[in-house]
Design a protein around this motif. Structure first.
Motif, PDB file in Angstrom:
ATOM      1  N   PHE A   1       0.830  -1.202   0.000  1.00 39.61           N
ATOM      2  CA  PHE A   1       0.000   0.000   0.000  1.00 39.61           C
ATOM      3  C   PHE A   1       0.867   1.256   0.000  1.00 39.61           C
ATOM      4  CE2 PHE A   1      -2.367   3.234   2.541  1.00 39.61           C
ATOM      5  CZ  PHE A   1      -3.409   3.458   1.650  1.00 39.61           C
ATOM      6  N   ALA A   2       1.897   1.257   0.830  1.00 36.40           N
ATOM      7  CA  ALA A   2       2.801   2.410   0.890  1.00 36.40           C
ATOM      8  C   ALA A   2       3.533   2.598  -0.443  1.00 36.40           C
ATOM      9  CB  ALA A   2       3.797   2.230   2.029  1.00 36.40           C
ATOM     10  N   LEU A   3       3.990   1.486  -1.031  1.00 36.36           N
ATOM     11  CA  LEU A   3       4.684   1.562  -2.316  1.00 36.36           C
ATOM     12  C   LEU A   3       3.745   2.071  -3.407  1.00 36.36           C
ATOM     13  CD1 LEU A   3       7.156   1.030  -4.101  1.00 36.36           C
ATOM     14  CD2 LEU A   3       6.392  -1.358  -4.320  1.00 36.36           C
ATOM     15  N   ALA A   4       2.523   1.554  -3.436  1.00 36.90           N
ATOM     16  CA  ALA A   4       1.548   1.984  -4.442  1.00 36.90           C
ATOM     17  C   ALA A   4       1.271   3.481  -4.329  1.00 36.90           C
ATOM     18  CB  ALA A   4       0.261   1.187  -4.285  1.00 36.90           C
ATOM     19  N   LYS A   5       1.097   3.963  -3.090  1.00 44.55           N
ATOM     20  CA  LYS A   5       0.850   5.395  -2.887  1.00 44.55           C
ATOM     21  C   LYS A   5       2.039   6.227  -3.366  1.00 44.55           C
ATOM     22  CE  LYS A   5      -1.024   7.180   0.678  1.00 44.55           C
ATOM     23  NZ  LYS A   5      -1.273   7.582   2.079  1.00 44.55           N
ATOM     24  N   GLU A   6       3.256   5.738  -3.073  1.00 46.00           N
ATOM     25  CA  GLU A   6       4.450   6.460  -3.517  1.00 46.00           C
ATOM     26  C   GLU A   6       4.494   6.555  -5.034  1.00 46.00           C
ATOM     27  OE1 GLU A   6       9.362   6.122  -3.344  1.00 46.00           O
ATOM     28  OE2 GLU A   6       8.106   4.530  -2.501  1.00 46.00           O
ATOM     29  N   ILE A   7       4.240   5.434  -5.693  1.00 45.39           N
ATOM     30  CA  ILE A   7       4.286   5.399  -7.157  1.00 45.39           C
ATOM     31  C   ILE A   7       3.231   6.340  -7.739  1.00 45.39           C
ATOM     32  CG2 ILE A   7       3.934   3.943  -9.194  1.00 45.39           C
ATOM     33  CD1 ILE A   7       5.004   1.583  -7.434  1.00 45.39           C
ATOM     34  N   ILE A   8       2.016   6.272  -7.206  1.00 47.91           N
ATOM     35  CA  ILE A   8       0.927   7.106  -7.727  1.00 47.91           C
ATOM     36  C   ILE A   8       1.222   8.591  -7.510  1.00 47.91           C
ATOM     37  CG2 ILE A   8      -1.511   7.703  -7.397  1.00 47.91           C
ATOM     38  CD1 ILE A   8      -1.966   4.687  -6.748  1.00 47.91           C
ATOM     39  N   ASP A   9       1.759   8.902  -6.336  1.00 51.57           N
ATOM     40  CA  ASP A   9       2.068  10.307  -6.028  1.00 51.57           C
ATOM     41  C   ASP A   9       3.136  10.861  -6.959  1.00 51.57           C
ATOM     42  OD1 ASP A   9       0.215  10.324  -4.009  1.00 51.57           O
ATOM     43  OD2 ASP A   9       1.675  10.017  -2.390  1.00 51.57           O
ATOM     44  N   ILE A  10       4.088  10.004  -7.355  1.00 55.79           N
ATOM     45  CA  ILE A  10       5.154  10.446  -8.254  1.00 55.79           C
ATOM     46  C   ILE A  10       4.663  10.486  -9.705  1.00 55.79           C
ATOM     47  CG2 ILE A  10       7.436   9.866  -9.188  1.00 55.79           C
ATOM     48  CD1 ILE A  10       8.014   8.522  -6.462  1.00 55.79           C
ATOM     49  N   ALA A  11       3.888   9.467 -10.091  1.00 52.84           N
ATOM     50  CA  ALA A  11       3.478   9.315 -11.488  1.00 52.84           C
ATOM     51  C   ALA A  11       2.354  10.255 -11.894  1.00 52.84           C
ATOM     52  CB  ALA A  11       3.064   7.865 -11.747  1.00 52.84           C
ATOM     53  N   HIS A  12       1.409  10.508 -11.016  1.00 50.29           N
ATOM     54  CA  HIS A  12       0.218  11.316 -11.339  1.00 50.29           C
ATOM     55  C   HIS A  12      -0.456  10.829 -12.624  1.00 50.29           C
ATOM     56  CE1 HIS A  12       1.033  14.168  -8.150  1.00 50.29           C
ATOM     57  NE2 HIS A  12       2.268  14.337  -8.605  1.00 50.29           N
ATOM     58  N   PRO A  13      -0.795   9.523 -12.708  1.00 57.11           N
ATOM     59  CA  PRO A  13      -1.391   9.010 -13.944  1.00 57.11           C
ATOM     60  C   PRO A  13      -2.849   9.451 -14.092  1.00 57.11           C
ATOM     61  CG  PRO A  13      -1.420   7.312 -12.273  1.00 57.11           C
ATOM     62  CD  PRO A  13      -0.716   8.484 -11.662  1.00 57.11           C
ATOM     63  N   LYS A  14      -3.376   9.242 -15.275  1.00 59.96           N
ATOM     64  CA  LYS A  14      -4.784   9.555 -15.531  1.00 59.96           C
ATOM     65  C   LYS A  14      -5.680   8.665 -14.675  1.00 59.96           C
ATOM     66  CE  LYS A  14      -8.244   9.506 -19.233  1.00 59.96           C
ATOM     67  NZ  LYS A  14      -8.479   9.239 -20.675  1.00 59.96           N
ATOM     68  N   ALA A  15      -5.311   7.398 -14.561  1.00 59.35           N
ATOM     69  CA  ALA A  15      -6.039   6.424 -13.744  1.00 59.35           C
ATOM     70  C   ALA A  15      -5.081   5.283 -13.441  1.00 59.35           C
ATOM     71  CB  ALA A  15      -7.285   5.912 -14.466  1.00 59.35           C
ATOM     72  N   VAL A  16      -5.516   4.355 -12.576  1.00 61.02           N
ATOM     73  CA  VAL A  16      -4.657   3.252 -12.147  1.00 61.02           C
ATOM     74  C   VAL A  16      -5.409   1.931 -12.257  1.00 61.02           C
ATOM     75  CG1 VAL A  16      -3.440   2.224 -10.183  1.00 61.02           C
ATOM     76  CG2 VAL A  16      -3.283   4.686 -10.587  1.00 61.02           C
ATOM     77  N   PHE A  17      -4.742   0.928 -12.813  1.00 60.10           N
ATOM     78  CA  PHE A  17      -5.187  -0.461 -12.731  1.00 60.10           C
ATOM     79  C   PHE A  17      -4.310  -1.139 -11.677  1.00 60.10           C
ATOM     80  CE2 PHE A  17      -7.138  -1.516 -17.187  1.00 60.10           C
ATOM     81  CZ  PHE A  17      -8.055  -0.485 -17.018  1.00 60.10           C
ATOM     82  N   VAL A  18      -4.876  -1.537 -10.561  1.00 59.48           N
ATOM     83  CA  VAL A  18      -4.136  -2.292  -9.552  1.00 59.48           C
ATOM     84  C   VAL A  18      -4.171  -3.757  -9.971  1.00 59.48           C
ATOM     85  CG1 VAL A  18      -3.946  -2.885  -7.112  1.00 59.48           C
ATOM     86  CG2 VAL A  18      -4.840  -0.637  -7.786  1.00 59.48           C
ATOM     87  N   GLN A  19      -3.011  -4.398 -10.064  1.00 60.20           N
ATOM     88  CA  GLN A  19      -2.971  -5.731 -10.655  1.00 60.20           C
ATOM     89  C   GLN A  19      -1.763  -6.521 -10.167  1.00 60.20           C
ATOM     90  OE1 GLN A  19      -3.109  -4.213 -14.668  1.00 60.20           O
ATOM     91  NE2 GLN A  19      -0.889  -4.210 -14.887  1.00 60.20           N
TER      92      GLN A  19
END
Length: 751
Positions: free
Chosen positions: A303-321
């Motif tokens: 969860f912490a890693l995913a949040k870090e990645i999302i915060d850095i990437a700022h993608p349009k949307a995310v597929f968690v997989q």
């Protein structure tokens, strides 16, 4: 006001075989003419729908469609896109699926497609042969998309991408590997158009070859591919896995709507996003739970890693997989009734991985994890004596006492083998009576004495067959072994063995990878009784048969709290005790199989030297103390050997045997440039096909070998074990093999 980020759960692929191995049973029934075309297709349809429902109930939003296959997904593309080699096009097809399975398994006079490992996994794919331009002959996923939508499922059709497909294919000599690309892109575009019209919103195009090292020209090819495939009608999730993407900036700019990255197997993807960013107009496929190992995900960390990645990437949307398809995992821990609840709490198979994806998806949407969502890591109790043995290893523990040239002379004096000695790889048919007797013994319906007597009868029969055929070096048949890794896992400490942890290796072939959770040791001898009994039945040498440390490691789910190198050395030390006991008991030839040696080779070249160094050492550690007169064999199969031939040589086995039949002898070309001096058996016929090889085929292979190898080096053997074949197939095949060896021997003696 900032728009809320859309977060969806997605899966990349799911095991095909069924909870009770329904696909395996249906396929083998079909090949025995006990199951009809319609019955086989009905089994497949039922399995697919159950797989969809499992994912839907787990809370997966985008469910893969088309990841299922009757045999292999690369074969499916070959058939549907018209890549049907000439030898198959010339066949008279009587049944609907006959062409499909002939390409997979061969026929009487028709060799099948070559088979090799899917990247660094134990899954075998069939290598497409591109000898004709493509033509869309079928689009069966179209029907699946419509059916899934009717079942209120959001389908995400899956297709191996053009770059990976052509990179892994064989083309005629002199042809560029991308020679059919323009026409192939037309086929892909038509397929995507039909899928869009059927209602698919996203398509998953798998391009794992993008994690391999690529030239500038290959990058240009990839750019051309996706500029051609880009369409407003359907969203493309360009999916990579098994490693990080080196050419990340170029991949990130491709005109696709989503990019799937593996954040479990590689830190490079996160470093690339930190350095280069992520396209804000694209969806990020966040591969965050492990599709290759069975330890329950530390959801707090994920969860912490995913949040870090999302915060850095700022993608349009995310597929968690998952990090890759769940094809490489057993189906569900729920099927294990004999494991303790404490152990089951720390394991996650495919179904449990879906639950983890769903939990993380909900947590990322809400901004927090639910309480008590992480079960913990395995509790490991170190074995002091194992740790001490590893710590005390010295350089001489990895070296034979004498070089090969001296060993060869002493071994020949003891063994007195002819030119072109004939042997087999180890196993003989595991017929129905063998499987039934083993199952009865496991259930406690018969005692050890009755089971041991049965095994002795089988070994005696097997020795008699081999002597009757005239083989020079014999084997005991391995009737006591359900699997070449599981058998040893059951006899060493530190392993868990499952009841139903089946994973597809190829076609109907399934294996149960053991789970290494603690330090490994050998409490007592594992093979002595069987090997010594078999040797007592014949004056000819009988090989001791062991599975090597690197293969046991690579074909198991491995603990992650210590380096893999250390686990390999632990296994090697346990096997060394067995090797020395076999030698002490008078066994003159000991085969330590390493079919997964190449499989563990890292996909990135910069990581390979380290792996090969310790993998070679692990093998040498397992047998270095034996006397020069004791001959050490090893076996490898179905892999690309050109990258590791120096490491194979460095293993210092006296004799190696490798596959040579499905590749039509192509592997021999390695020895045209690499001067290999030790003994070698290049497999003369394909045991994965029921067809009986003609003497002319075997002779052609051996004669090609003799162009680059000395007669004194060459052994004659099949390319793998005979466990999955029938006696009526192997007896004439081995007879042909032995007769060819004798004829070749006689012809050289006359010259």
């Amino acid at each position: 006001m900032e728009e809320k980020l859309e977060i969806w759960s997605s899966n990349l692929g799911y095991p095909r075989i069924g909870e009770k191995r329904e696909l395996k049973k249906a396929l083998e029934g079909y090949w025995q003419d006990k199951v009809t075309d319609e019955e086989l297709k009905q089994t497949a349809t039922s399995l697919q729908e159950r797989i969809w429902e499992t994912q839907k109930q787990a809370g997966i939003d985008f469910i893969p469609v088309g990841d299922f296959s009757l045999y292999d997904h690369m074969l499916d593309i070959s058939i549907n896109f018209g890549f049907i080699p000439k030898r198959f096009r010339q066949q008279t097809i009587k049944k609907e699926l006959e062409l499909y399975f002939t390409m997979a398994r061969g026929a009487k006079n028709v060799p099948p497609l070559e088979m090799t490992k899917w990247f660094d996994t134990n899954y075998h794919y069939l290598v497409p042969e591109i000898d004709t331009p493509p033509k869309l002959l079928g689009n069966p996923i179209l029907t699946l998309i419509k059916k899934a939508i009717a079942l209120n499922i959001q389908p995400k059709p899956v297709l191996v991408g053009p770059y990976t497909f052509l990179t892994l294919s064989k083309v005629p000599e002199g042809k560029d590997k991308f020679w059919v690309l323009p026409k192939l892109l037309e086929v892909y575009k038509e397929v995507l158009k039909q899928w869009a019209m059927a209602g698919a919103k996203w398509v998953q195009i798998d391009e794992p070859a993008l994690v391999l090292e690529m030239s500038g020209e290959e990058i240009k090819v990839v750019k051309d591919i996706y500029h051609n495939l880009s369409s407003p009608d359907i969203n493309i999730m360009l999916q990579t896995y098994f490693e990080g993407v080196d050419f990340y900036p170029e991949i990130a700019k491709l005109p696709v709507q989503g990019i799937g990255l593996d954040f479990v197997r590689s830190h490079n993807n996160l470093e690339n996003i930190k350095k280069y960013g992520f396209p804000k107009e694209k969806v990020l496929g966040l591969g965050i739970v492990n599709g290759r190992n069975v330890w329950r995900t530390n959801l707090t960390h994920a969860f912490a890693l995913a949040k870090e990645i999302i915060d850095i990437a700022h993608p349009k949307a995310v597929f968690v997989q998952p990090s890759c398809s769940l094809l490489h995992l057993p189906i569900s821990i729920e099927l294990e009734t004999k494991l303790s609840s404490e152990v089951k709490q720390i394991l996650a198979f495919a179904k449990e991985r879906l639950q983890e994806v769903a939990i993380l998806t909900q947590a990322l949407r809400k901004g927090e994890l639910p309480a008590g969502s992480f079960a913990g890591s395995p509790e490991v109790h170190p074995l002091k004596e194992v740790k001490e043995k590893i710590a005390q290893l010295k350089s001489e523990d990895f070296e034979r006492a004498e070089p090969y040239e001296k060993r060869f002379l002493k071994q020949q004096k003891v063994l007195n083998l002819p030119l072109f000695p004939t042997t087999t790889i180890g196993s003989f048919p595991q017929t129905k009576d063998v499987r039934q007797k083993r199952a009865r013994f496991k259930r406690g319906e018969i005692d050890q004495q009755e089971y041991s007597q049965f095994l002795r009868e089988k070994m005696a029969f097997c020795i008699g067959i081999q002597e009757g055929l005239g083989l020079d070096v014999l084997v005991h048949g391995e009737f006591e072994r359900s699997d070449m890794v599981e058998y040893f896992a059951q006899k060493m400490t530190g392993f868990l063995v499952t009841q139903n942890g089946w994973v597809q290796s190829y076609g109907s072939r399934c294996v149960r990878p053991p789970i290494i959770y603690a330090d490994v040791s050998r409490p007592k001898p594992m093979t002595i009784n069987e090997i010594c009994y078999a040797q007592s039945l014949t004056p000819k040498p009988v090989k001791g048969m062991l599975t090597g440390p690197v293969t046991i490691l690579n074909w198991s789910y491995v603990r992650e709290d210590i380096p893999r190198k250390e686990v390999a050395f632990q296994i090697a030390l346990a096997l060394r005790d067995e090797v020395l006991d076999l030698e002490k008991a008078g066994i003159k030839i000991i085969q330590i199989d390493e079919p997964a040696f190449r499989e563990g080779l890292p996909l990135k070249k910069e990581k390979r030297k380290s792996y090969l160094d310790w993998a070679v050492k692990a093998f040498r550690l397992s047998n270095a103390p034996v006397k020069p007169q004791t001959q050490i064999h090893t076996h490898m199969c179905y892999a690309e050997f050109k990258d590791i031939i120096e490491a194979i040589d460095a293993m210092d086995a006296d004799v190696i045997s490798i596959e040579c039949s499905r590749s039509k002898g192509d592997v021999i070309s390695i020895f045209e440039t690499y001067h290999y001096k030790k003994g070698i058996g290049l497999g003369t016929y394909d045991i994965h096909s029921p067809r009986i090889p003609k003497k002319e085929e075997i002779l052609a292979t051996l004669k090609r070998c003799l162009k680059v190898l000395a007669p004194q080096q060459l052994w004659v053997n099949p390319d793998c074990g005979l466990k999955t074949r029938q006696w009526e197939e192997i007896i004439p095949s081995l007879r042909n093999m032995v007769e060819v060896a004798r004829e070749l021997r006689d012809s050289l003696s006359k010259d």
